[in-house]
Scaffold this motif. Structure first.
Motif, short mmCIF file in Angstrom:
data_model
loop_
_atom_site.label_atom_id
_atom_site.label_comp_id
_atom_site.label_asym_id
_atom_site.label_seq_id
_atom_site.Cartn_x
_atom_site.Cartn_y
_atom_site.Cartn_z
N TRP A 9 0.81 -1.20 0.00
CA TRP A 9 0.00 0.00 0.00
C TRP A 9 0.85 1.26 0.00
O TRP A 9 0.49 2.27 -0.58
CB TRP A 9 -0.84 -0.06 1.28
N ASN A 85 -6.94 5.07 -4.50
CA ASN A 85 -7.00 4.03 -3.47
C ASN A 85 -8.46 3.66 -3.29
O ASN A 85 -9.29 4.52 -2.95
CB ASN A 85 -6.44 4.54 -2.13
N CYS A 141 -2.65 12.06 1.44
CA CYS A 141 -2.75 10.64 1.80
C CYS A 141 -1.69 10.32 2.85
O CYS A 141 -0.60 10.89 2.85
CB CYS A 141 -2.58 9.76 0.57
N VAL A 142 -1.99 9.37 3.72
CA VAL A 142 -1.04 8.93 4.75
C VAL A 142 0.22 8.33 4.13
O VAL A 142 1.26 8.25 4.77
CB VAL A 142 -1.76 7.93 5.71
N GLU A 143 0.14 7.95 2.85
CA GLU A 143 1.31 7.40 2.15
C GLU A 143 2.29 8.49 1.71
O GLU A 143 3.22 8.20 0.96
CB GLU A 143 0.87 6.62 0.90
N GLY A 237 -5.98 10.86 3.97
CA GLY A 237 -6.96 10.47 2.96
C GLY A 237 -7.83 9.28 3.32
O GLY A 237 -8.97 9.19 2.86
N PHE A 238 -7.31 8.36 4.13
CA PHE A 238 -8.10 7.16 4.39
C PHE A 238 -9.38 7.45 5.17
O PHE A 238 -10.29 6.63 5.20
CB PHE A 238 -7.27 6.05 5.06
#
Ligand SMILES: Nc1nc2c(c(=O)[nH]1)N[C@H]1C(S)=C(S)[C@@H](COP(=O)(O)O)O[C@H]1N2
Ligand SMILES: [Mo]
Length: 322
Positions: A9, A85, A141-143, A237-238
Protein backbone atom coordinates in the motif's frame (compact mmCIF):
# COMPACT_ATOMS: atom_id res chain seq x y z
CA UNK A 1 0.98 -11.28 7.99
CA UNK A 2 -1.38 -8.33 7.75
CA UNK A 3 1.47 -5.90 8.05
CA UNK A 4 3.31 -7.57 5.19
CA UNK A 5 0.17 -7.69 3.14
CA UNK A 6 -0.62 -4.02 3.28
CA UNK A 7 2.99 -3.04 2.95
CA UNK A 8 2.39 -2.83 -0.80
CA UNK A 9 0.00 0.00 0.00
CA UNK A 10 2.79 2.41 0.85
CA UNK A 11 4.92 1.61 -2.18
CA UNK A 12 4.39 4.18 -4.87
CA UNK A 13 2.89 2.60 -7.94
CA UNK A 14 5.47 3.18 -10.65
CA UNK A 15 2.87 4.10 -13.23
CA UNK A 16 -0.84 4.15 -13.65
CA UNK A 17 -2.37 2.78 -16.85
CA UNK A 18 -2.51 5.72 -19.22
CA UNK A 19 -5.97 7.22 -19.51
CA UNK A 20 -5.74 6.79 -23.29
CA UNK A 21 -5.94 3.00 -22.96
CA UNK A 22 -9.20 3.33 -21.07
CA UNK A 23 -10.68 5.84 -23.51
CA UNK A 24 -9.65 3.91 -26.60
CA UNK A 25 -11.21 0.72 -25.31
CA UNK A 26 -14.39 2.54 -24.54
CA UNK A 27 -14.55 4.13 -27.97
CA UNK A 28 -13.93 0.78 -29.57
CA UNK A 29 -16.77 -0.89 -27.69
CA UNK A 30 -19.15 1.94 -28.49
CA UNK A 31 -18.19 1.87 -32.16
CA UNK A 32 -18.91 -1.82 -32.36
CA UNK A 33 -22.30 -1.37 -30.72
CA UNK A 34 -21.05 -3.71 -28.07
CA UNK A 35 -22.10 -1.75 -25.06
CA UNK A 36 -25.79 -1.94 -25.88
CA UNK A 37 -25.50 -5.55 -26.87
CA UNK A 38 -23.79 -6.60 -23.69
CA UNK A 39 -26.11 -4.51 -21.57
CA UNK A 40 -29.22 -6.05 -23.09
CA UNK A 41 -27.75 -9.50 -22.46
CA UNK A 42 -27.77 -8.58 -18.78
CA UNK A 43 -24.01 -8.35 -18.56
CA UNK A 44 -22.39 -5.31 -17.11
CA UNK A 45 -19.26 -4.56 -19.07
CA UNK A 46 -16.89 -2.07 -17.53
CA UNK A 47 -17.89 0.74 -19.84
CA UNK A 48 -21.55 0.29 -20.63
CA UNK A 49 -22.96 1.87 -17.49
CA UNK A 50 -20.63 4.83 -17.24
CA UNK A 51 -22.63 7.56 -18.95
CA UNK A 52 -26.15 6.31 -18.36
CA UNK A 53 -25.61 6.40 -14.62
CA UNK A 54 -24.69 10.07 -14.25
CA UNK A 55 -26.42 11.22 -11.10
CA UNK A 56 -28.10 14.66 -11.01
CA UNK A 57 -26.03 15.81 -14.01
CA UNK A 58 -27.87 19.16 -14.12
CA UNK A 59 -25.99 20.25 -10.96
CA UNK A 60 -22.58 20.42 -12.67
CA UNK A 61 -20.51 22.43 -12.94
CA UNK A 62 -21.58 23.92 -9.60
CA UNK A 63 -20.82 27.46 -8.53
CA UNK A 64 -17.34 27.70 -7.05
CA UNK A 65 -17.19 28.64 -3.37
CA UNK A 66 -14.23 31.04 -3.29
CA UNK A 67 -13.83 30.78 0.50
CA UNK A 68 -11.55 27.79 -0.08
CA UNK A 69 -8.33 28.74 -1.86
CA UNK A 70 -5.89 25.84 -1.85
CA UNK A 71 -2.92 28.02 -2.85
CA UNK A 72 -1.68 25.25 -5.15
CA UNK A 73 -2.15 24.21 -8.76
CA UNK A 74 -4.94 21.72 -9.34
CA UNK A 75 -3.91 18.14 -10.01
CA UNK A 76 -4.64 17.15 -13.59
CA UNK A 77 -8.01 15.47 -13.95
CA UNK A 78 -6.64 12.37 -15.62
CA UNK A 79 -4.20 11.88 -12.73
CA UNK A 80 -6.79 12.32 -9.97
CA UNK A 81 -9.18 9.93 -11.73
CA UNK A 82 -6.64 7.21 -12.55
CA UNK A 83 -4.38 7.10 -9.46
CA UNK A 84 -6.72 5.91 -6.73
CA UNK A 85 -7.00 4.03 -3.47
CA UNK A 86 -10.16 1.93 -3.37
CA UNK A 87 -9.40 -1.45 -1.81
CA UNK A 88 -12.81 -2.83 -2.70
CA UNK A 89 -11.50 -3.00 -6.28
CA UNK A 90 -7.93 -4.04 -5.58
CA UNK A 91 -4.88 -2.87 -3.68
CA UNK A 92 -3.05 -1.15 -6.54
CA UNK A 93 -3.54 2.48 -7.56
CA UNK A 94 -4.80 1.30 -10.91
CA UNK A 95 -8.43 0.35 -10.12
CA UNK A 96 -10.22 2.91 -12.29
CA UNK A 97 -11.31 0.25 -14.76
CA UNK A 98 -12.38 -2.46 -12.32
CA UNK A 99 -14.39 0.16 -10.40
CA UNK A 100 -16.69 0.62 -13.43
CA UNK A 101 -18.45 -2.57 -12.33
CA UNK A 102 -20.11 -0.67 -9.48
CA UNK A 103 -23.83 -0.03 -9.99
CA UNK A 104 -24.47 3.53 -8.79
CA UNK A 105 -28.02 4.08 -9.96
CA UNK A 106 -30.19 3.45 -8.06
CA UNK A 107 -28.23 4.03 -4.84
CA UNK A 108 -30.02 3.68 -1.54
CA UNK A 109 -28.72 5.70 1.38
CA UNK A 110 -29.78 4.92 4.95
CA UNK A 111 -29.64 7.48 7.72
CA UNK A 112 -30.22 5.87 11.10
CA UNK A 113 -29.19 5.38 14.72
CA UNK A 114 -29.77 8.30 17.11
CA UNK A 115 -31.99 10.33 14.80
CA UNK A 116 -35.52 11.67 15.03
CA UNK A 117 -36.62 9.07 12.45
CA UNK A 118 -34.74 6.65 10.18
CA UNK A 119 -34.52 7.84 6.59
CA UNK A 120 -34.00 5.79 3.42
CA UNK A 121 -33.47 7.94 0.36
CA UNK A 122 -31.96 7.56 -3.09
CA UNK A 123 -28.64 9.36 -3.51
CA UNK A 124 -29.91 11.43 -6.44
CA UNK A 125 -32.89 12.68 -4.45
CA UNK A 126 -30.66 13.42 -1.44
CA UNK A 127 -28.13 15.38 -3.50
CA UNK A 128 -30.91 17.45 -5.08
CA UNK A 129 -32.03 18.53 -1.60
CA UNK A 130 -28.55 19.70 -0.62
CA UNK A 131 -26.79 23.06 -1.19
CA UNK A 132 -24.29 21.97 -3.88
CA UNK A 133 -21.18 24.07 -4.55
CA UNK A 134 -17.62 23.54 -5.81
CA UNK A 135 -14.56 23.70 -3.54
CA UNK A 136 -10.86 23.34 -4.23
CA UNK A 137 -9.31 21.27 -1.43
CA UNK A 138 -5.82 19.97 -0.75
CA UNK A 139 -5.78 16.22 -0.20
CA UNK A 140 -3.00 14.44 1.74
CA UNK A 141 -2.75 10.64 1.80
CA UNK A 142 -1.04 8.93 4.75
CA UNK A 143 1.31 7.40 2.15
CA UNK A 144 2.98 10.84 1.89
CA UNK A 145 1.56 12.00 -1.43
CA UNK A 146 -0.90 14.79 -2.15
CA UNK A 147 -3.23 16.21 -4.77
CA UNK A 148 -5.35 19.35 -5.09
CA UNK A 149 -8.86 18.50 -6.19
CA UNK A 150 -11.89 20.51 -7.36
CA UNK A 151 -14.71 18.70 -5.61
CA UNK A 152 -18.38 19.44 -6.05
CA UNK A 153 -20.79 18.46 -3.32
CA UNK A 154 -22.32 19.78 -0.13
CA UNK A 155 -21.29 20.45 3.47
CA UNK A 156 -21.72 17.38 5.65
CA UNK A 157 -23.36 19.74 8.11
CA UNK A 158 -26.35 20.03 5.75
CA UNK A 159 -26.82 16.25 5.89
CA UNK A 160 -26.54 16.29 9.69
CA UNK A 161 -29.29 18.92 9.83
CA UNK A 162 -31.43 16.89 7.44
CA UNK A 163 -30.93 13.80 9.66
CA UNK A 164 -31.96 15.57 12.89
CA UNK A 165 -29.74 13.63 15.32
CA UNK A 166 -30.86 13.43 18.94
CA UNK A 167 -28.89 15.36 21.56
CA UNK A 168 -27.07 12.26 22.78
CA UNK A 169 -25.41 11.55 19.41
CA UNK A 170 -21.63 12.04 19.60
CA UNK A 171 -20.37 10.38 16.42
CA UNK A 172 -21.36 10.01 12.81
CA UNK A 173 -20.38 6.64 11.31
CA UNK A 174 -20.17 6.28 7.51
CA UNK A 175 -20.06 2.97 5.66
CA UNK A 176 -19.25 1.88 2.14
CA UNK A 177 -21.35 -0.75 0.28
CA UNK A 178 -20.93 -4.53 0.71
CA UNK A 179 -21.04 -6.07 -2.78
CA UNK A 180 -18.41 -8.73 -3.38
CA UNK A 181 -20.12 -9.57 -6.70
CA UNK A 182 -19.22 -6.13 -8.08
CA UNK A 183 -16.15 -5.38 -6.00
CA UNK A 184 -13.91 -8.42 -6.00
CA UNK A 185 -11.62 -6.96 -3.33
CA UNK A 186 -14.44 -7.67 -0.89
CA UNK A 187 -13.92 -11.39 -1.47
CA UNK A 188 -10.69 -10.97 0.48
CA UNK A 189 -12.18 -12.05 3.77
CA UNK A 190 -9.27 -10.94 5.96
CA UNK A 191 -10.26 -7.28 5.52
CA UNK A 192 -12.93 -5.94 7.91
CA UNK A 193 -15.48 -5.01 5.22
CA UNK A 194 -17.48 -2.89 4.82
CA UNK A 195 -15.07 0.07 4.88
CA UNK A 196 -16.15 2.13 7.88
CA UNK A 197 -15.18 5.61 8.98
CA UNK A 198 -16.36 8.04 11.59
CA UNK A 199 -16.18 11.62 12.80
CA UNK A 200 -17.30 13.33 15.97
CA UNK A 201 -20.43 15.43 15.48
CA UNK A 202 -18.27 18.55 16.00
CA UNK A 203 -15.98 17.44 13.18
CA UNK A 204 -18.89 16.46 10.95
CA UNK A 205 -20.47 19.90 11.35
CA UNK A 206 -17.23 21.84 10.80
CA UNK A 207 -17.46 23.97 7.64
CA UNK A 208 -14.70 22.02 5.90
CA UNK A 209 -16.30 18.58 6.25
CA UNK A 210 -17.79 17.87 2.84
CA UNK A 211 -19.64 15.20 0.94
CA UNK A 212 -18.25 15.13 -2.58
CA UNK A 213 -20.66 14.19 -5.36
CA UNK A 214 -18.63 15.59 -8.25
CA UNK A 215 -15.11 16.35 -9.36
CA UNK A 216 -13.72 18.63 -12.12
CA UNK A 217 -17.18 20.04 -12.72
CA UNK A 218 -18.77 16.65 -13.42
CA UNK A 219 -20.52 13.90 -11.46
CA UNK A 220 -18.05 11.82 -9.47
CA UNK A 221 -16.63 8.81 -11.33
CA UNK A 222 -16.90 5.46 -9.60
CA UNK A 223 -13.18 5.17 -8.87
CA UNK A 224 -13.35 8.39 -6.84
CA UNK A 225 -16.25 7.11 -4.74
CA UNK A 226 -19.51 7.78 -6.60
CA UNK A 227 -22.15 8.69 -5.79
CA UNK A 228 -21.23 10.11 -2.35
CA UNK A 229 -17.85 10.24 -0.63
CA UNK A 230 -16.46 12.11 2.31
CA UNK A 231 -13.77 14.82 1.94
CA UNK A 232 -12.12 15.93 5.20
CA UNK A 233 -8.97 17.69 3.98
CA UNK A 234 -7.29 18.20 7.36
CA UNK A 235 -7.14 14.44 7.90
CA UNK A 236 -5.23 11.73 6.08
CA UNK A 237 -6.96 10.47 2.96
CA UNK A 238 -8.10 7.16 4.39
CA UNK A 239 -10.69 9.01 6.50
CA UNK A 240 -12.44 10.14 3.30
CA UNK A 241 -14.64 7.08 2.88
CA UNK A 242 -16.02 6.41 -0.60
CA UNK A 243 -19.37 5.27 -2.02
CA UNK A 244 -21.28 5.69 1.24
CA UNK A 245 -24.52 3.74 1.77
CA UNK A 246 -25.13 4.42 5.46
CA UNK A 247 -24.85 7.33 7.88
CA UNK A 248 -25.38 6.24 11.49
CA UNK A 249 -25.50 8.56 14.50
CA UNK A 250 -24.28 7.00 17.74
CA UNK A 251 -22.82 7.76 21.15
CA UNK A 252 -20.06 5.15 20.70
CA UNK A 253 -16.84 5.72 18.83
CA UNK A 254 -16.81 3.27 15.92
CA UNK A 255 -13.96 0.95 15.08
CA UNK A 256 -12.82 2.08 11.66
CA UNK A 257 -11.60 -0.11 8.79
CA UNK A 258 -7.94 0.83 9.16
CA UNK A 259 -8.05 0.70 12.95
CA UNK A 260 -9.24 -2.86 12.55
CA UNK A 261 -6.16 -3.65 10.45
CA UNK A 262 -3.43 -1.71 12.27
CA UNK A 263 -4.65 0.61 15.04
CA UNK A 264 -1.23 2.01 15.93
CA UNK A 265 -0.60 3.01 12.32
CA UNK A 266 -4.00 4.33 11.18
CA UNK A 267 -5.97 5.58 14.16
CA UNK A 268 -9.37 7.19 14.54
CA UNK A 269 -8.25 10.84 14.56
CA UNK A 270 -5.68 10.77 11.74
CA UNK A 271 -5.13 14.53 11.64
CA UNK A 272 -2.27 15.52 9.33
CA UNK A 273 0.91 16.43 11.22
CA UNK A 274 4.39 16.60 9.67
CA UNK A 275 6.01 16.19 13.10
CA UNK A 276 4.42 12.84 13.91
CA UNK A 277 5.95 10.10 11.79
CA UNK A 278 4.07 7.03 10.75
CA UNK A 279 5.77 4.05 12.46
CA UNK A 280 7.30 3.10 9.11
CA UNK A 281 7.95 6.42 7.34
CA UNK A 282 8.22 10.18 7.86
CA UNK A 283 5.26 12.51 7.32
CA UNK A 284 7.44 15.64 7.04
CA UNK A 285 7.07 16.02 3.27
CA UNK A 286 4.72 14.91 0.52
CA UNK A 287 5.06 14.06 -3.16
CA UNK A 288 2.75 16.27 -5.21
CA UNK A 289 1.33 13.66 -7.55
CA UNK A 290 1.78 14.54 -11.21
CA UNK A 291 4.30 17.33 -10.55
CA UNK A 292 7.51 15.47 -9.74
CA UNK A 293 7.96 17.72 -6.69
CA UNK A 294 8.12 17.14 -2.94
CA UNK A 295 6.94 19.86 -0.60
CA UNK A 296 6.77 20.23 3.20
CA UNK A 297 3.60 18.92 4.81
CA UNK A 298 1.60 21.38 6.93
CA UNK A 299 -0.05 20.80 10.31
CA UNK A 300 -3.72 19.90 9.70
CA UNK A 301 -2.76 19.98 6.02
CA UNK A 302 -2.80 23.78 6.30
CA UNK A 303 -6.37 23.95 7.67
CA UNK A 304 -5.47 24.66 11.31
CA UNK A 305 -7.31 27.96 11.37
CA UNK A 306 -10.59 26.17 10.63
CA UNK A 307 -10.11 23.00 12.69
CA UNK A 308 -7.50 23.30 15.48
CA UNK A 309 -10.20 24.37 17.96
CA UNK A 310 -11.93 21.02 17.54
CA UNK A 311 -9.09 19.40 19.48
CA UNK A 312 -8.38 21.94 22.22
CA UNK A 313 -10.15 19.86 24.86
CA UNK A 314 -8.81 16.49 23.74
CA UNK A 315 -7.82 14.06 26.47
CA UNK A 316 -4.09 13.73 27.25
CA UNK A 317 -3.82 10.20 25.91
CA UNK A 318 -5.55 10.83 22.58
CA UNK A 319 -3.39 10.12 19.53
CA UNK A 320 -4.71 12.97 17.45
CA UNK A 321 -2.14 12.65 14.68
CA UNK A 322 -2.04 9.02 13.76
N1 LIG B 1 -14.40 2.65 0.61
C1 LIG B 1 -13.15 3.09 0.54
N2 LIG B 1 -12.91 4.40 0.75
C2 LIG B 1 -11.63 4.87 0.67
C3 LIG B 1 -10.54 4.00 0.42
C4 LIG B 1 -10.84 2.62 0.20
O1 LIG B 1 -9.95 1.77 -0.04
N3 LIG B 1 -12.15 2.21 0.24
N4 LIG B 1 -9.25 4.49 0.38
C5 LIG B 1 -9.01 5.76 1.09
C6 LIG B 1 -7.70 6.31 0.82
S1 LIG B 1 -6.38 5.56 1.59
C7 LIG B 1 -7.51 7.44 0.07
S2 LIG B 1 -5.99 8.15 -0.09
C8 LIG B 1 -8.64 8.04 -0.66
C9 LIG B 1 -8.31 8.12 -2.13
O2 LIG B 1 -9.27 8.87 -2.82
P1 LIG B 1 -9.13 9.13 -4.40
O3 LIG B 1 -8.87 7.80 -5.04
O4 LIG B 1 -10.41 9.75 -4.82
O5 LIG B 1 -7.95 10.06 -4.55
O6 LIG B 1 -9.85 7.31 -0.50
C10 LIG B 1 -10.09 6.79 0.79
N5 LIG B 1 -11.42 6.21 0.85
MO1 LIG C 1 -4.69 7.16 1.55
Amino acid sequence: MLIRRHRSWELPESQATPESVFLDRRKLLAGMGMTGLLASAGLRPAFAAADAAAIAPELYPAKRNTAFDPGRDLTEEKVATSYNNFYEFGTSKNIHRSAQALTIKPWQVKIDGMVAKDITIDAEELIRKMPVDERLYRFRCVEAWSMTVPWSGFPLKALVEFAQPTSGAKYLVMKTFSRPQEASGQKQFWYPWPYTEGLTIEEATNDLAYIATGIYGKPLPRQNGAPLRLAVPWKYGFKSVKSIVQFTFTDKRPKTFWEGLAADEYGFWANVNPMVAHPRWSQATEEVIGSGRRIPTQLYNGYGEQVADLYKNAGAGEKLFM
